[in-house]
Write a protein that holds these residues in place. Sequence first.
Motif, PDB file in Angstrom:
ATOM      1  N   ALA A 359     145.389 139.344 114.523  1.00  0.00           N
ATOM      2  CA  ALA A 359     146.755 139.334 114.037  1.00  0.00           C
ATOM      3  C   ALA A 359     147.389 137.928 113.597  1.00  0.00           C
ATOM      4  O   ALA A 359     148.371 137.796 113.297  1.00  0.00           O
ATOM      5  CB  ALA A 359     147.983 140.709 114.208  1.00  0.00           C
ATOM      6  N   ALA A 360     147.278 137.344 114.854  1.00  0.00           N
ATOM      7  CA  ALA A 360     148.132 135.812 114.826  1.00  0.00           C
ATOM      8  C   ALA A 360     147.333 134.233 113.714  1.00  0.00           C
ATOM      9  O   ALA A 360     147.999 133.781 113.414  1.00  0.00           O
ATOM     10  CB  ALA A 360     147.155 135.067 116.346  1.00  0.00           C
ATOM     11  N   GLY A 361     146.392 135.421 113.309  1.00  0.00           N
ATOM     12  CA  GLY A 361     145.969 133.837 112.223  1.00  0.00           C
ATOM     13  C   GLY A 361     146.084 135.352 110.965  1.00  0.00           C
ATOM     14  O   GLY A 361     146.541 136.260 110.746  1.00  0.00           O
ATOM     15  N   GLY A 362     145.342 134.394 109.848  1.00  0.00           N
ATOM     16  CA  GLY A 362     145.390 135.235 108.678  1.00  0.00           C
ATOM     17  C   GLY A 362     146.613 135.449 107.843  1.00  0.00           C
ATOM     18  O   GLY A 362     147.334 135.690 106.917  1.00  0.00           O
ATOM     19  N   PHE A 363     147.935 134.318 108.662  1.00  0.00           N
ATOM     20  CA  PHE A 363     149.541 134.509 107.755  1.00  0.00           C
ATOM     21  C   PHE A 363     150.294 135.925 108.364  1.00  0.00           C
ATOM     22  O   PHE A 363     151.268 135.799 107.258  1.00  0.00           O
ATOM     23  CB  PHE A 363     149.097 132.990 106.621  1.00  0.00           C
ATOM     24  N   ILE A 364     150.088 136.621 108.968  1.00  0.00           N
ATOM     25  CA  ILE A 364     149.986 138.240 108.531  1.00  0.00           C
ATOM     26  C   ILE A 364     152.293 138.344 108.871  1.00  0.00           C
ATOM     27  O   ILE A 364     152.523 139.048 108.515  1.00  0.00           O
ATOM     28  CB  ILE A 364     149.621 138.921 109.196  1.00  0.00           C
ATOM     29  N   ASN A 365     152.414 136.916 108.634  1.00  0.00           N
ATOM     30  CA  ASN A 365     154.206 136.843 109.379  1.00  0.00           C
ATOM     31  C   ASN A 365     154.715 136.283 108.055  1.00  0.00           C
ATOM     32  O   ASN A 365     156.044 135.485 108.515  1.00  0.00           O
ATOM     33  CB  ASN A 365     154.627 136.533 110.917  1.00  0.00           C
ATOM     34  N   ALA A 366     153.923 135.818 106.768  1.00  0.00           N
ATOM     35  CA  ALA A 366     154.460 134.971 106.265  1.00  0.00           C
ATOM     36  C   ALA A 366     155.448 135.461 105.476  1.00  0.00           C
ATOM     37  O   ALA A 366     156.570 135.589 105.123  1.00  0.00           O
ATOM     38  CB  ALA A 366     153.564 134.973 105.166  1.00  0.00           C
ATOM     39  N   THR A 367     155.513 137.418 105.538  1.00  0.00           N
ATOM     40  CA  THR A 367     156.641 137.841 104.386  1.00  0.00           C
ATOM     41  C   THR A 367     158.148 137.968 105.436  1.00  0.00           C
ATOM     42  O   THR A 367     158.980 137.797 105.461  1.00  0.00           O
ATOM     43  CB  THR A 367     156.213 139.493 104.463  1.00  0.00           C
ATOM     44  N   ASP A 368     158.091 137.805 107.008  1.00  0.00           N
ATOM     45  CA  ASP A 368     158.789 137.382 108.199  1.00  0.00           C
ATOM     46  C   ASP A 368     159.542 135.995 107.617  1.00  0.00           C
ATOM     47  O   ASP A 368     160.903 136.233 108.226  1.00  0.00           O
ATOM     48  CB  ASP A 368     157.927 138.305 109.532  1.00  0.00           C
ATOM     49  N   CYS A 369     158.651 135.709 107.766  1.00  0.00           N
ATOM     50  CA  CYS A 369     158.988 133.942 107.494  1.00  0.00           C
ATOM     51  C   CYS A 369     160.006 133.774 106.294  1.00  0.00           C
ATOM     52  O   CYS A 369     161.258 133.253 106.068  1.00  0.00           O
ATOM     53  CB  CYS A 369     157.853 132.895 107.849  1.00  0.00           C
ATOM     54  N   ALA A 370     159.684 135.081 104.941  1.00  0.00           N
ATOM     55  CA  ALA A 370     160.846 135.193 104.051  1.00  0.00           C
ATOM     56  C   ALA A 370     162.120 135.577 104.062  1.00  0.00           C
ATOM     57  O   ALA A 370     162.584 135.181 103.398  1.00  0.00           O
ATOM     58  CB  ALA A 370     159.587 135.585 102.975  1.00  0.00           C
ATOM     59  N   ASP A 371     162.045 136.647 104.864  1.00  0.00           N
ATOM     60  CA  ASP A 371     163.016 137.219 105.423  1.00  0.00           C
ATOM     61  C   ASP A 371     164.249 136.826 105.610  1.00  0.00           C
ATOM     62  O   ASP A 371     164.853 137.270 105.604  1.00  0.00           O
ATOM     63  CB  ASP A 371     162.441 138.738 106.109  1.00  0.00           C
ATOM     64  N   TYR A 372     163.640 136.266 106.747  1.00  0.00           N
ATOM     65  CA  TYR A 372     164.166 134.900 107.538  1.00  0.00           C
ATOM     66  C   TYR A 372     165.037 134.389 106.905  1.00  0.00           C
ATOM     67  O   TYR A 372     166.028 134.007 107.008  1.00  0.00           O
ATOM     68  CB  TYR A 372     163.177 133.892 108.686  1.00  0.00           C
ATOM     69  N   LEU A 373     164.474 133.728 105.598  1.00  0.00           N
ATOM     70  CA  LEU A 373     165.295 132.586 104.878  1.00  0.00           C
ATOM     71  C   LEU A 373     166.184 134.026 104.244  1.00  0.00           C
ATOM     72  O   LEU A 373     167.400 133.200 104.186  1.00  0.00           O
ATOM     73  CB  LEU A 373     164.692 131.684 104.198  1.00  0.00           C
ATOM     74  N   VAL A 374     165.473 134.752 103.282  1.00  0.00           N
ATOM     75  CA  VAL A 374     166.749 135.531 102.889  1.00  0.00           C
ATOM     76  C   VAL A 374     167.382 135.771 103.915  1.00  0.00           C
ATOM     77  O   VAL A 374     168.906 135.958 103.300  1.00  0.00           O
ATOM     78  CB  VAL A 374     165.866 137.012 102.390  1.00  0.00           C
ATOM     79  N   LYS A 375     167.827 135.983 104.983  1.00  0.00           N
ATOM     80  CA  LYS A 375     168.152 136.724 106.492  1.00  0.00           C
ATOM     81  C   LYS A 375     170.349 135.385 106.323  1.00  0.00           C
ATOM     82  O   LYS A 375     170.982 135.068 107.004  1.00  0.00           O
ATOM     83  CB  LYS A 375     167.987 137.215 107.263  1.00  0.00           C
ATOM     84  N   LYS A 376     169.381 134.009 105.858  1.00  0.00           N
ATOM     85  CA  LYS A 376     170.050 133.299 106.029  1.00  0.00           C
ATOM     86  C   LYS A 376     170.854 133.055 104.721  1.00  0.00           C
ATOM     87  O   LYS A 376     171.661 131.383 104.568  1.00  0.00           O
ATOM     88  CB  LYS A 376     169.397 131.665 106.318  1.00  0.00           C
ATOM     89  N   GLY A 377     170.786 133.571 103.771  1.00  0.00           N
ATOM     90  CA  GLY A 377     171.764 133.080 102.600  1.00  0.00           C
ATOM     91  C   GLY A 377     170.138 133.370 101.302  1.00  0.00           C
ATOM     92  O   GLY A 377     171.482 133.348  99.974  1.00  0.00           O
ATOM     93  N   MET A 378     169.298 132.724 101.570  1.00  0.00           N
ATOM     94  CA  MET A 378     168.412 132.594 100.195  1.00  0.00           C
ATOM     95  C   MET A 378     168.051 133.637  99.962  1.00  0.00           C
ATOM     96  O   MET A 378     167.042 134.733  99.899  1.00  0.00           O
ATOM     97  CB  MET A 378     167.265 131.669 100.802  1.00  0.00           C
ATOM     98  N   PRO A 379     167.702 134.093  97.871  1.00  0.00           N
ATOM     99  CA  PRO A 379     167.166 134.739  96.876  1.00  0.00           C
ATOM    100  C   PRO A 379     165.856 134.610  97.530  1.00  0.00           C
ATOM    101  O   PRO A 379     165.158 133.782  97.647  1.00  0.00           O
ATOM    102  CB  PRO A 379     167.635 133.946  95.702  1.00  0.00           C
ATOM    103  N   PHE A 380     165.195 136.141  97.219  1.00  0.00           N
ATOM    104  CA  PHE A 380     164.097 136.337  97.941  1.00  0.00           C
ATOM    105  C   PHE A 380     162.845 135.582  97.271  1.00  0.00           C
ATOM    106  O   PHE A 380     162.110 135.538  98.124  1.00  0.00           O
ATOM    107  CB  PHE A 380     163.726 137.597  97.986  1.00  0.00           C
ATOM    108  N   ARG A 381     162.928 135.951  96.223  1.00  0.00           N
ATOM    109  CA  ARG A 381     161.996 134.797  94.921  1.00  0.00           C
ATOM    110  C   ARG A 381     162.162 133.326  95.525  1.00  0.00           C
ATOM    111  O   ARG A 381     161.025 132.495  96.220  1.00  0.00           O
ATOM    112  CB  ARG A 381     162.086 134.965  93.357  1.00  0.00           C
ATOM    113  N   GLU A 382     163.231 132.417  95.484  1.00  0.00           N
ATOM    114  CA  GLU A 382     163.055 131.546  96.300  1.00  0.00           C
ATOM    115  C   GLU A 382     162.325 131.461  97.555  1.00  0.00           C
ATOM    116  O   GLU A 382     161.911 130.227  97.827  1.00  0.00           O
ATOM    117  CB  GLU A 382     164.913 130.499  96.466  1.00  0.00           C
ATOM    118  N   ALA A 383     162.644 132.586  98.397  1.00  0.00           N
ATOM    119  CA  ALA A 383     161.869 132.346  99.891  1.00  0.00           C
ATOM    120  C   ALA A 383     160.548 132.596  99.560  1.00  0.00           C
ATOM    121  O   ALA A 383     159.875 131.856 100.466  1.00  0.00           O
ATOM    122  CB  ALA A 383     162.352 133.496 101.042  1.00  0.00           C
TER     123      ALA A 383
END
Length: 459
Positions: A359-383
């Motif tokens: 689970a630590a490999g394969g970047f399976i937390n990439a969506t969570d990284c994008a969600d982190y930016l969205v929660k900071k106010g960034m549009p999802f597609r940009e994130a």
Amino acid sequence: MKLWAGRFQKETDTLVNDFNSSISFDARMYKEDIAGSVAHAAMLGKQGIIEAHEAEKIIGGLQAILADIEGGRVEFSLENEDIHMNIETMLTQRIGDTGKRLHTARSRNDQVAVDFRLFVKEEIPQMIAQVLDLERVLIQKAKANLETVMPGYTHLQRAQPTTFGHYMMAYANMLKRDVTRLEDCLERMDECPLGAGALAASTYPVDRFATAAALGFRKPTDNSMDSVSDRDFAIELLSACSILMMHLSRFSEEIILWCSWEFKYVELDDAYSTGSSIMPQKKNPDVAELVRGKTGRVYGSLVTLLTVMKGLPLAYNKDMQEDKECVFDAIDTVKMCLPVFTAMLDTLTVKEKNMHRAAAGGFINATDCADYLVKKGMPFREAYMIVGRLVNMCIKTGETLDTLPLKDFRSVSGVFDADVYQALELKTCVNGRKVYGGPAKEAVERQIEAIEQFVRERT
């Protein structure tokens, strides 16, 4: 002489007799055939169609035959074609001409229809009980692995983090539907065809409601032609069995993958594995592979009966003799697979560290990284685009999102701060998904409670 021989001037050719006979497989319905005959005889006596003492004599003879069959003292005859004619012949041999009165107001068409339904009605609850046993093991595995993080997959590519407990509940919900399908089949088939005769019922004053009640059916069937020509209940059962086996096959495929060295997420117990005749290091998942293979056999039974029935005019046709072997085989296969699969799952060992490492490999937390930016106010597609650039950067440098230095995050977007590492923790990613049905601990606990309630209601 055959019971139906009056019309014929020649004996049946031996080849035809062997070809026509079904006693080799329908003998297993002896209990159902005798039960149907007892109910029919009792009704005939009560309605005054035969004398009460004759009905009693017939019932006594049938009960004695049942005891002898179960005591291994009866050998069925190929000459008598099927279980119905075998038992009727034995009855007449034992009690004389009174035995010949049993078939009054009855045909082998409604006789086999009621036997077959009684048999299936008996088997379905047994299969349901086996599925519920498997559900109990899934509940135990889920409870023990609420926080065992592992990769979830789409396209067999690591996709998003989940837990082994969440995974087990996915299969628990599939099996829940299997149980309800079997229950639906049982409810729909709970109608008695006895008394429908060959196709047009009878001129005798038979009481179909009495025989239906005596045999444990909710009611008699509504149309005599449909009664003797219907095999929908058997097709429904085979369909439900096929879907159930498909679920077991999918689960088997996962277990086969998981216990390979390439995954090593689980290890099968030695008692539920086999070895190689030449390669001493091998530990083969034969149980899972056989379940996967036997699924095709059950599918074949469904296709067989659908094909048999697809061109038949009303009412009964001899083609329908081909209904039983495929149903018997499917039931036997399902009932063979479920207990051994359940035991295999119950005894396997979960390799938590290996799951977490994957689970630590394969970047399976990439969506969570994008969600982190969205929660900071960034549009999802940009994130989404920013995180894609970060993943490319990690691939080139041999980093993961968890280990990428903050300066590299900020080189792509100044929105990133030190709190990104907490957001990317796998347990944070999993437990943040508290949505109903999700993998967070509290969400999976709710799923477990629902399945436990479902099982309790049927115990």
